[in-house]
Design an enzyme around this catalytic site. Sequence first.
Site, mmCIF file in Angstrom:
data_model
loop_
_atom_site.group_PDB
_atom_site.id
_atom_site.type_symbol
_atom_site.label_atom_id
_atom_site.label_comp_id
_atom_site.label_asym_id
_atom_site.label_seq_id
_atom_site.Cartn_x
_atom_site.Cartn_y
_atom_site.Cartn_z
ATOM 1 N N LYS A 107 -0.292 35.401 -0.155
ATOM 2 C CA LYS A 107 0.028 35.767 -1.563
ATOM 3 C C LYS A 107 -0.419 36.873 -2.115
ATOM 4 O O LYS A 107 0.078 37.449 -3.278
ATOM 5 C CB LYS A 107 -0.624 34.505 -2.573
ATOM 6 C CG LYS A 107 0.463 33.234 -2.375
ATOM 7 C CD LYS A 107 1.261 32.877 -3.445
ATOM 8 C CE LYS A 107 2.406 32.051 -2.812
ATOM 9 N NZ LYS A 107 3.557 32.012 -3.949
ATOM 10 N N ASP A 166 -1.348 27.317 -8.303
ATOM 11 C CA ASP A 166 -2.145 26.301 -7.728
ATOM 12 C C ASP A 166 -3.303 26.808 -6.783
ATOM 13 O O ASP A 166 -3.809 26.323 -6.028
ATOM 14 C CB ASP A 166 -1.331 25.024 -6.940
ATOM 15 C CG ASP A 166 -0.219 25.756 -6.567
ATOM 16 O OD1 ASP A 166 0.006 26.892 -5.970
ATOM 17 O OD2 ASP A 166 1.060 25.127 -6.379
HETATM 18 C C1 LIG Z 1 -0.703 28.942 1.332
HETATM 19 C C2 LIG Z 1 0.587 29.014 0.757
HETATM 20 N N1 LIG Z 1 1.524 28.762 1.574
HETATM 21 C C3 LIG Z 1 2.824 28.581 1.170
HETATM 22 C C4 LIG Z 1 3.239 28.451 -0.063
HETATM 23 C C5 LIG Z 1 4.576 28.677 -0.520
HETATM 24 O O1 LIG Z 1 5.003 29.787 -1.394
HETATM 25 P P1 LIG Z 1 6.536 29.448 -2.211
HETATM 26 O O2 LIG Z 1 5.714 28.850 -3.167
HETATM 27 O O3 LIG Z 1 6.920 30.947 -2.471
HETATM 28 O O4 LIG Z 1 7.365 28.683 -1.657
HETATM 29 C C6 LIG Z 1 2.170 28.976 -1.065
HETATM 30 C C7 LIG Z 1 2.407 29.133 -2.360
HETATM 31 O O5 LIG Z 1 1.471 28.981 -3.227
HETATM 32 C C8 LIG Z 1 0.830 29.004 -0.623
HETATM 33 O O6 LIG Z 1 -0.189 29.210 -1.626
#
Ligand SMILES: Cc1ncc(COP(=O)(O)O)c(C=O)c1O
Length: 402
Positions: free
Chosen positions: A79, A126
């Site tokens: 992120k 989150d």
């Molecule tokens: C560690 C992690 N993996 C995957 C995701 C999924 O990303 P998206 O919300 O763009 O689908 C998030 C989203 O916050 C995340 O923090």
Amino acid sequence: MCAKNSNTAQMFIHTPTPDQAFETVLPKPEFDAAVAEIVTWEGYAPTSCNNLSAMAVDLNLGAIHYKDESSRFGLGSFKALGGAYAAAKLLHRELSKAGHDVSLSDITVGRARNLCAKVTLVSATDGNHGRSLAWGAGRFGAACRIYIHKEVSEGRALAMEELGATVIRIDGDYDASVHLARDEAEANGWFVISDTSWEGYRETPGHVMAGYGVMMDELQGQLAEAPTHLFVQGGVGGLAAAVAARARQNWGETTPKIVVVEPDLAACLYASGQTGVRTSVALEEETLMAGLSCGEPSEMAWEILNEETTAFMTVPESQVAPIMRLLAYPQGQDQAITAGESAIAGLAGVHAAAQQDEWRKALELGRESRVLVIGTEGATDPAIYNRLVGLAPCAEKQMEGA
Ligand SMILES: Cc1ncc(COP(=O)(O)O)c(C=O)c1O
């Protein structure tokens, strides 16, 4: 629709109808520009891509490549690529609009801090997106307010405060925090930097997703050939859509089959695949996979995933800790990896699919398959990691360095 907890993974084939969304929703020049900018940032280094050969043998697959995002910019997750870049782009737009002659790099190297200080950036999160935004805002000099829902761990809230953000905890779920951030921004002249898009709000989430393209461009130099399958976890779908679009742009005809994997407690993309239209689900219980706890798909993400996805899957909560442990204490010569709760959903999907003949057949998964997964985070909350895995040697090392 309502999200349901189950004990087993679920999957269905969603015959993809590839069209132009991979180019029209996230155009190649946008990805190119994001990648060109981010690789110049102080602290940038490509993340590793590990070949888990023993695991591949065990699952009767050709190869499993694990792109490990735990070290990204010292923030612990992929992120870091999205929120900070989108923040810089918005600050550039707003300062230019106000008549200031500043370049994007004036902002990203901190030369425009005094001007940026007049702008307030807000977002719901989150955890990981907020951390990225707080980090970017701190670097560029902008004020930052982060809205979190009641289940976000104290550790994650603290990490954002330490980066200089004001953190506001609400009594609702993730989707409620998204709505509140939006309403307060509108009322106060602040700017929302969201990783999800909705009708009329696409520019900033487009920049967030373009930033994720860095991972796919790094992989071009790390993999000898295109993977045959990409199992990728979904929250609002921004990650999955960005990597699917950039994969097609980079690999063309040889682009991998995309399998989108979600917690069964928050399977809004799965529900959308079933109905054929963007569909929200009510979150009745929080998943351990906090980063994936989203009930409303991103509009832009859905436009891409509807065209690019071969199969949608859900994985149960019971798979989270075992897969995290499998990575921490690997078989054979495989590299030990510290993977957070949301990092492992794609790999949990690979395990579920590879172990069922019917699903292997449906996905054309076999001994020749080269499977790519994205380990999207490390131990972003060490206390939760410790509770689920214990302190594996690789985690101790990572936490010392954090
Ligand atoms: C560690 C992690 N993996 C995957 C995701 C999924 O990303 P998206 O919300 O763009 O689908 C998030 C989203 O916050 C995340 O923090």
